[in-house]
Enzyme design. Structure first.
Site, PDB file in Angstrom:
ATOM      1  N   PRO A  17      34.816  -5.440   5.361  1.00  0.00           N
ATOM      2  CA  PRO A  17      35.193  -6.431   4.357  1.00  0.00           C
ATOM      3  C   PRO A  17      34.011  -7.106   3.672  1.00  0.00           C
ATOM      4  CG  PRO A  17      35.661  -7.234   6.576  1.00  0.00           C
ATOM      5  CD  PRO A  17      35.321  -5.781   6.699  1.00  0.00           C
ATOM      6  N   ASN A  18      34.194  -7.308   2.393  1.00  0.00           N
ATOM      7  CA  ASN A  18      33.264  -8.023   1.509  1.00  0.00           C
ATOM      8  C   ASN A  18      32.010  -7.229   1.155  1.00  0.00           C
ATOM      9  OD1 ASN A  18      34.835 -10.507   1.333  1.00  0.00           O
ATOM     10  ND2 ASN A  18      34.334 -10.730   3.499  1.00  0.00           N
ATOM     11  N   ARG A  25      26.779 -10.916  -3.632  1.00  0.00           N
ATOM     12  CA  ARG A  25      27.189 -11.834  -2.566  1.00  0.00           C
ATOM     13  C   ARG A  25      25.982 -12.285  -1.733  1.00  0.00           C
ATOM     14  NH1 ARG A  25      29.134  -9.306   3.078  1.00  0.00           N
ATOM     15  NH2 ARG A  25      29.864 -11.215   4.037  1.00  0.00           N
ATOM     16  N   TYR A  30      21.813 -10.741   2.018  1.00  0.00           N
ATOM     17  CA  TYR A  30      22.180  -9.315   1.995  1.00  0.00           C
ATOM     18  C   TYR A  30      21.403  -8.480   0.980  1.00  0.00           C
ATOM     19  CZ  TYR A  30      26.019 -11.017   4.839  1.00  0.00           C
ATOM     20  OH  TYR A  30      26.750 -11.597   5.840  1.00  0.00           O
ATOM     21  N   ASN A  81      29.504  -0.255   9.288  1.00  0.00           N
ATOM     22  CA  ASN A  81      29.230  -1.681   9.149  1.00  0.00           C
ATOM     23  C   ASN A  81      30.603  -2.351   9.120  1.00  0.00           C
ATOM     24  OD1 ASN A  81      28.580  -4.290   8.571  1.00  0.00           O
ATOM     25  ND2 ASN A  81      27.118  -3.807   6.947  1.00  0.00           N
ATOM     26  N   ALA A  84      32.509  -8.593   9.126  1.00  0.00           N
ATOM     27  CA  ALA A  84      33.062  -9.658   9.976  1.00  0.00           C
ATOM     28  C   ALA A  84      33.930  -9.113  11.114  1.00  0.00           C
ATOM     29  CB  ALA A  84      33.865 -10.628   9.118  1.00  0.00           C
ATOM     30  N   HIS A  87      32.776  -8.815  14.811  1.00  0.00           N
ATOM     31  CA  HIS A  87      32.788  -9.948  15.738  1.00  0.00           C
ATOM     32  C   HIS A  87      34.191 -10.321  16.203  1.00  0.00           C
ATOM     33  CE1 HIS A  87      28.847 -10.073  13.955  1.00  0.00           C
ATOM     34  NE2 HIS A  87      29.332 -10.426  12.777  1.00  0.00           N
ATOM     35  N   ASP A  94      38.621  -0.143  19.875  1.00  0.00           N
ATOM     36  CA  ASP A  94      39.466   0.855  20.542  1.00  0.00           C
ATOM     37  C   ASP A  94      39.505   2.158  19.751  1.00  0.00           C
ATOM     38  OD1 ASP A  94      39.970  -0.941  22.542  1.00  0.00           O
ATOM     39  OD2 ASP A  94      42.038  -1.373  21.953  1.00  0.00           O
ATOM     40  N   GLU A 105      26.525   1.308  14.834  1.00  0.00           N
ATOM     41  CA  GLU A 105      26.863   0.025  14.202  1.00  0.00           C
ATOM     42  C   GLU A 105      25.691  -0.414  13.318  1.00  0.00           C
ATOM     43  OE1 GLU A 105      28.192  -3.081  16.954  1.00  0.00           O
ATOM     44  OE2 GLU A 105      27.194  -4.562  15.693  1.00  0.00           O
ATOM     45  N   HIS A 107      24.122  -3.321  10.429  1.00  0.00           N
ATOM     46  CA  HIS A 107      24.174  -4.603   9.701  1.00  0.00           C
ATOM     47  C   HIS A 107      22.963  -4.741   8.813  1.00  0.00           C
ATOM     48  CE1 HIS A 107      27.481  -5.874  12.189  1.00  0.00           C
ATOM     49  NE2 HIS A 107      26.792  -5.473  13.233  1.00  0.00           N
ATOM     50  N   LEU A 108      23.178  -5.215   7.618  1.00  0.00           N
ATOM     51  CA  LEU A 108      22.061  -5.499   6.713  1.00  0.00           C
ATOM     52  C   LEU A 108      21.225  -6.657   7.246  1.00  0.00           C
ATOM     53  CD1 LEU A 108      24.613  -5.273   3.990  1.00  0.00           C
ATOM     54  CD2 LEU A 108      22.468  -4.109   3.559  1.00  0.00           C
ATOM     55  N   SER A 109      21.909  -7.716   7.638  1.00  0.00           N
ATOM     56  CA  SER A 109      21.203  -8.910   8.114  1.00  0.00           C
ATOM     57  C   SER A 109      20.945  -8.798   9.616  1.00  0.00           C
ATOM     58  CB  SER A 109      22.049 -10.159   7.822  1.00  0.00           C
ATOM     59  OG  SER A 109      23.263 -10.116   8.548  1.00  0.00           O
ATOM     60  N   ARG A 114      21.322 -15.430  13.103  1.00  0.00           N
ATOM     61  CA  ARG A 114      22.291 -16.189  12.315  1.00  0.00           C
ATOM     62  C   ARG A 114      23.207 -17.021  13.224  1.00  0.00           C
ATOM     63  NH1 ARG A 114      24.885 -12.371   7.985  1.00  0.00           N
ATOM     64  NH2 ARG A 114      25.502 -14.419   7.152  1.00  0.00           N
ATOM     65  N   ARG A 118      28.126 -14.758  15.175  1.00  0.00           N
ATOM     66  CA  ARG A 118      27.761 -13.384  14.784  1.00  0.00           C
ATOM     67  C   ARG A 118      26.983 -12.656  15.879  1.00  0.00           C
ATOM     68  NH1 ARG A 118      28.869 -13.400   9.195  1.00  0.00           N
ATOM     69  NH2 ARG A 118      28.578 -15.466   8.315  1.00  0.00           N
TER      70      ARG A 118
HETATM   71  C1  DQA Z   1      27.107  -8.012   8.180  1.00  0.00           C
HETATM   72  C2  DQA Z   1      26.949  -9.182   9.154  1.00  0.00           C
HETATM   73  C3  DQA Z   1      28.309  -9.781   9.471  1.00  0.00           C
HETATM   74  O1  DQA Z   1      28.154 -10.869  10.371  1.00  0.00           O
HETATM   75  C4  DQA Z   1      28.961 -10.304   8.206  1.00  0.00           C
HETATM   76  O2  DQA Z   1      30.260 -10.782   8.484  1.00  0.00           O
HETATM   77  C5  DQA Z   1      28.995  -9.304   7.111  1.00  0.00           C
HETATM   78  C6  DQA Z   1      27.851  -8.404   6.916  1.00  0.00           C
HETATM   79  C7  DQA Z   1      25.741  -7.447   7.747  1.00  0.00           C
HETATM   80  O3  DQA Z   1      25.726  -6.328   7.234  1.00  0.00           O
HETATM   81  O4  DQA Z   1      24.716  -8.109   7.895  1.00  0.00           O
HETATM   82  O5  DQA Z   1      29.903  -9.290   6.289  1.00  0.00           O
HETATM   83  O6  DQA Z   1      27.806  -6.980   8.836  1.00  0.00           O
END
Ligand code: DQA
Length: 156
Positions: A17-18, A25, A30, A81, A84, A87, A94, A105, A107-109, A114, A118
């Site tokens: 998501p997002n 964003r 990011y 990725n 959210a 978490h 599953d 897995e 993550h950009l950040s 943080r 997270r």
């Molecule tokens: C994220 C980190 C997550 O905590 C956050 O909810 C995201 C992006 C990242 O790529 O850093 O939407 O997965």
């Protein structure tokens, strides 16, 4: 006589998501690179290594679960990725655990720098590894790690 080409093995890249908003964003967290550009880089790197990279993004948990299930049948590896849902989602965890396809897995950040909410991941314990904090380069690092894993464990 035309020779039949073998289809390339697939790597699925699933964005949660997002992440469709990347580039607009919270760019201080990011970065400015958008998803199209990240996907294109991964597609090229995958192709150079002999893989077809299939990229998808969804804001919906159930859709991501469906795609992870499908990836177990169609792909040789997954970059995920979960954003959210990383978490929060037992369902996504599953789905990863339900098959043998290795999943990294991403993550950009750097999620550990943080907010405390997270710091936990439902996904990491069922993943091959985690790459976090390198910006868009987290995806390419994850792809290289996955390719190296696949070359070591290729039993064909
Ligand atoms: C994220 C980190 C997550 O905590 C956050 O909810 C995201 C992006 C990242 O790529 O850093 O939407 O997965």
């Amino acid at each position: 006589m035309a020779s039949k080409r073998q289809p390339l093995p697939q790597i699925w890249v699933l964005h949660g998501p997002n992440l469709n908003l990347l580039g607009q964003r919270e760019t201080d967290i990011y970065g400015r690179e958008d998803l199209k550009s990240i996907n294109s880089t991964l597609g090229q790197a995958g192709k150079a290594a002999g893989y077809r990279v299939v990229c998808r993004q969804s804001n919906h948990e159930g859709e991501l679960v469906d795609w992870v299930q499908q990836a177990h049948k169609k792909a040789v590896g997954i970059l995920l990725n979960g954003a959210a849902y990383t978490h929060t989602s037992v369902a996504l965890r599953d789905a990863i655990a339900a098959g043998d396809c290795p999943c990294v897995e991403v993550h950009l950040s750097n999620v550990y720098k943080r907010e405390p909410f997270r710091h936990g991941s439902f996904l990491a314990p069922v993943c091959l590894g985690v790459v976090s904090g390198l910006g868009a380069a987290s995806y390419t690092a994850a792809l290289h790690g996955l390719l190296s894993h696949l070359s070591r464990y290729d039993d064909t």
